[in-house]
Design a protein around this motif. Structure first.
Motif, PDB file in Angstrom:
ATOM      1  N   SER A  42       0.668  -1.153   0.050  1.00  0.00           N
ATOM      2  CA  SER A  42       0.034  -0.042   0.009  1.00  0.00           C
ATOM      3  C   SER A  42       0.761   1.097  -0.121  1.00  0.00           C
ATOM      4  N   ARG A  69       1.857  -7.870   5.920  1.00  0.00           N
ATOM      5  CA  ARG A  69       1.159  -9.266   6.268  1.00  0.00           C
ATOM      6  C   ARG A  69       0.072  -9.479   5.664  1.00  0.00           C
ATOM      7  N   TYR A  96       5.172   6.528  18.499  1.00  0.00           N
ATOM      8  CA  TYR A  96       5.610   6.602  17.099  1.00  0.00           C
ATOM      9  C   TYR A  96       6.995   7.317  16.851  1.00  0.00           C
TER      10      TYR A  96
HETATM   11  N1  LIG Z   1       1.554   8.805   5.414  1.00  0.00           N
HETATM   12  C1  LIG Z   1       2.521   9.457   5.909  1.00  0.00           C
HETATM   13  O1  LIG Z   1       1.976  10.733   5.968  1.00  0.00           O
HETATM   14  C2  LIG Z   1       3.745   9.104   6.363  1.00  0.00           C
HETATM   15  C3  LIG Z   1       4.500  10.288   7.089  1.00  0.00           C
HETATM   16  C4  LIG Z   1       5.764   9.791   7.600  1.00  0.00           C
HETATM   17  C5  LIG Z   1       6.154   8.551   7.706  1.00  0.00           C
HETATM   18  N2  LIG Z   1       5.375   7.496   7.092  1.00  0.00           N
HETATM   19  C6  LIG Z   1       6.001   6.278   6.915  1.00  0.00           C
HETATM   20  O2  LIG Z   1       5.866   5.525   5.672  1.00  0.00           O
HETATM   21  C7  LIG Z   1       5.927   4.337   5.833  1.00  0.00           C
HETATM   22  C8  LIG Z   1       4.793   3.992   4.855  1.00  0.00           C
HETATM   23  O3  LIG Z   1       3.452   4.114   5.472  1.00  0.00           O
HETATM   24  P1  LIG Z   1       2.536   4.665   4.254  1.00  0.00           P
HETATM   25  O4  LIG Z   1       2.265   6.112   4.465  1.00  0.00           O
HETATM   26  O5  LIG Z   1       2.656   4.101   3.102  1.00  0.00           O
HETATM   27  O6  LIG Z   1       1.161   3.930   5.233  1.00  0.00           O
HETATM   28  P2  LIG Z   1       0.446   2.522   4.809  1.00  0.00           P
HETATM   29  O7  LIG Z   1      -0.403   2.621   3.671  1.00  0.00           O
HETATM   30  O8  LIG Z   1      -0.228   2.295   6.275  1.00  0.00           O
HETATM   31  O9  LIG Z   1       1.872   1.625   4.871  1.00  0.00           O
HETATM   32  C9  LIG Z   1       2.270   0.665   5.914  1.00  0.00           C
HETATM   33  C10 LIG Z   1       2.624  -0.441   5.174  1.00  0.00           C
HETATM   34  O10 LIG Z   1       3.411  -1.244   6.430  1.00  0.00           O
HETATM   35  C11 LIG Z   1       2.842  -2.552   6.100  1.00  0.00           C
HETATM   36  N3  LIG Z   1       3.084  -2.967   7.540  1.00  0.00           N
HETATM   37  C12 LIG Z   1       2.700  -2.352   8.776  1.00  0.00           C
HETATM   38  N4  LIG Z   1       3.046  -3.447   9.965  1.00  0.00           N
HETATM   39  C13 LIG Z   1       3.731  -4.445   9.101  1.00  0.00           C
HETATM   40  C14 LIG Z   1       4.404  -5.569   9.879  1.00  0.00           C
HETATM   41  N5  LIG Z   1       4.534  -5.765  11.277  1.00  0.00           N
HETATM   42  N6  LIG Z   1       4.751  -6.557   8.977  1.00  0.00           N
HETATM   43  C15 LIG Z   1       4.922  -6.203   7.593  1.00  0.00           C
HETATM   44  N7  LIG Z   1       4.195  -5.122   7.334  1.00  0.00           N
HETATM   45  C16 LIG Z   1       3.721  -4.183   7.947  1.00  0.00           C
HETATM   46  C17 LIG Z   1       1.506  -2.430   6.029  1.00  0.00           C
HETATM   47  O11 LIG Z   1       1.028  -3.622   5.261  1.00  0.00           O
HETATM   48  P3  LIG Z   1       0.036  -4.649   6.081  1.00  0.00           P
HETATM   49  O12 LIG Z   1      -0.953  -4.091   6.910  1.00  0.00           O
HETATM   50  O13 LIG Z   1      -0.322  -5.738   4.995  1.00  0.00           O
HETATM   51  O14 LIG Z   1       1.149  -5.788   7.092  1.00  0.00           O
HETATM   52  C18 LIG Z   1       1.539  -1.376   4.974  1.00  0.00           C
HETATM   53  O15 LIG Z   1       1.490  -1.713   3.573  1.00  0.00           O
HETATM   54  C19 LIG Z   1       5.453   3.987   7.134  1.00  0.00           C
HETATM   55  O16 LIG Z   1       6.814   3.745   7.824  1.00  0.00           O
HETATM   56  C20 LIG Z   1       4.999   5.280   7.785  1.00  0.00           C
HETATM   57  O17 LIG Z   1       5.345   5.183   9.398  1.00  0.00           O
HETATM   58  C21 LIG Z   1       4.199   7.911   6.451  1.00  0.00           C
END
Ligand SMILES: NC(=O)c1ccc[n+]([C@@H]2O[C@H](COP(=O)([O-])OP(=O)(O)OC[C@H]3O[C@@H](n4cnc5c(N)ncnc54)[C@H](OP(=O)(O)O)[C@@H]3O)[C@@H](O)[C@H]2O)c1
Length: 257
Positions: free
Chosen positions: A16, A38, A154
């Motif tokens: 995602s 996952r 976080y």
């Molecule tokens: N969105 C923002 O504004 C933002 C800002 C700063 C940093 N970030 C960081 O960017 C990264 C990507 O986030 P995103 O924004 O793309 O949100 P997201 O769509 O929620 O992506 C997070 C991904 O991590 C996977 N994940 C979570 N826990 C996991 C586990 N224990 N094992 C394996 N996979 C796991 C989820 O897949 P499953 O649920 O299938 O496991 C999901 O695909 C994250 O590290 C987040 O903290 C995001």
């Protein structure tokens, strides 16, 4: 000329958001990519969207050691080695004041964001060594360099990721392994949408506008903009970059740090 020709990359959280956009961009740039998460359903959705023979997936929980060993092994078996690790899987956890935060909340966030990144590097490192070097990209956040209220687990986890990149840059340098951290700002995707729903139910758009107004560039970033930062750090364009902390945040932290 494609920037990742003949490279093999693992992208955790590739089902995602930022991870899915990264998988797509890396495949377009010539890489063979293994995505990890996952939920098989989410991973299959990315597979369908990218629709390319150079993309495959492994269902795994990044916080578990045996799962990490398994997805690293899959990448090696499928593609013959590993050149790039994008440790991007992450969880925000609940937004709570320390008085309401539970120990279980804290442990869960740390297990995914800190232990998950550390395990990913630990088991990928020998494979990068065998290839004569490589690039590791860790996903921190603007909360990796600044503090925000009701966000202690976080924020702690993302600060730890910055420290991990800085420390492991030293471990990696003798082996030509570069380790950097990326700090995305507010990104227009499902993670932020669920934050809006949680913190401002019924007023999600209003919250988004309020937050966007705090960004000097007056907008959220996109998954693709972060994917392009990852591409820079994965490719030889960043050949002299290690131990760095790369903000891609529209300037939101410029007034904070
Ligand atoms: N969105 C923002 O504004 C933002 C800002 C700063 C940093 N970030 C960081 O960017 C990264 C990507 O986030 P995103 O924004 O793309 O949100 P997201 O769509 O929620 O992506 C997070 C991904 O991590 C996977 N994940 C979570 N826990 C996991 C586990 N224990 N094992 C394996 N996979 C796991 C989820 O897949 P499953 O649920 O299938 O496991 C999901 O695909 C994250 O590290 C987040 O903290 C995001």
């Amino acid at each position: 000329m494609k920037k990742l020709e003949n490279k093999v990359a693992i992208v955790t959280g590739g089902g995602s958001g930022i991870g899915a956009a990264t998988a797509k961009l890396f495949v377009e740039q010539g890489a063979k990519v293994l995505i990890v998460g996952r939920s098989e359903e989410k991973l299959r959705k990315t597979m369908q969207d990218v629709n390319h023979e150079n993309l495959s997936y492994t269902v795994a929980d990044v916080s578990k050691e045996e799962d990490t060993q398994r997805y690293v092994q899959h990448a090696v078996e499928r593609y013959g080695g590993i050149d790039v690790l994008v440790s991007n899987a992450g969880t925000v956890g609940p937004y709570k004041h320390i008085l309401e935060h539970t120990v279980e909340d804290f442990d869960k966030v740390i297990a995914t964001n800190v232990r998950g990144s550390w395990l990913a590097i630990k088991y990928t490192f020998p494979e990068l060594q065998k290839r004569g070097g490589g690039s590791v990209i860790l996903t921190s956040s603007i909360v990796g360099v600044a503090g925000f209220p009701a966000h202690s687990a976080y924020t702690s986890s993302k600060h730890a990721v910055v420290g991990m990149a800085r420390a492991l840059a030293h471990d990696g340098a003798p082996f030509h392994i570069r380790v950097n951290a990326v700090c995305p700002g507010v990104i227009d995707n499902d993670m932020m949408a669920s934050t809006h729903r949680l913190l401002a139910p019924g007023a999600e758009e209003q919250m988004k506008s309020t937050l966007a107004a705090r960004v000097p560039m007056k907008r959220y970033g996109t998954n693709e903009e972060i994917a392009r930062m990852y591409l820079f750090l994965a490719s030889d364009d960043s050949s002299y970059c290690t131990g760095g902390v790369y903000l891609s945040d529209g300037g939101i932290t410029s007034g904070l740090i």
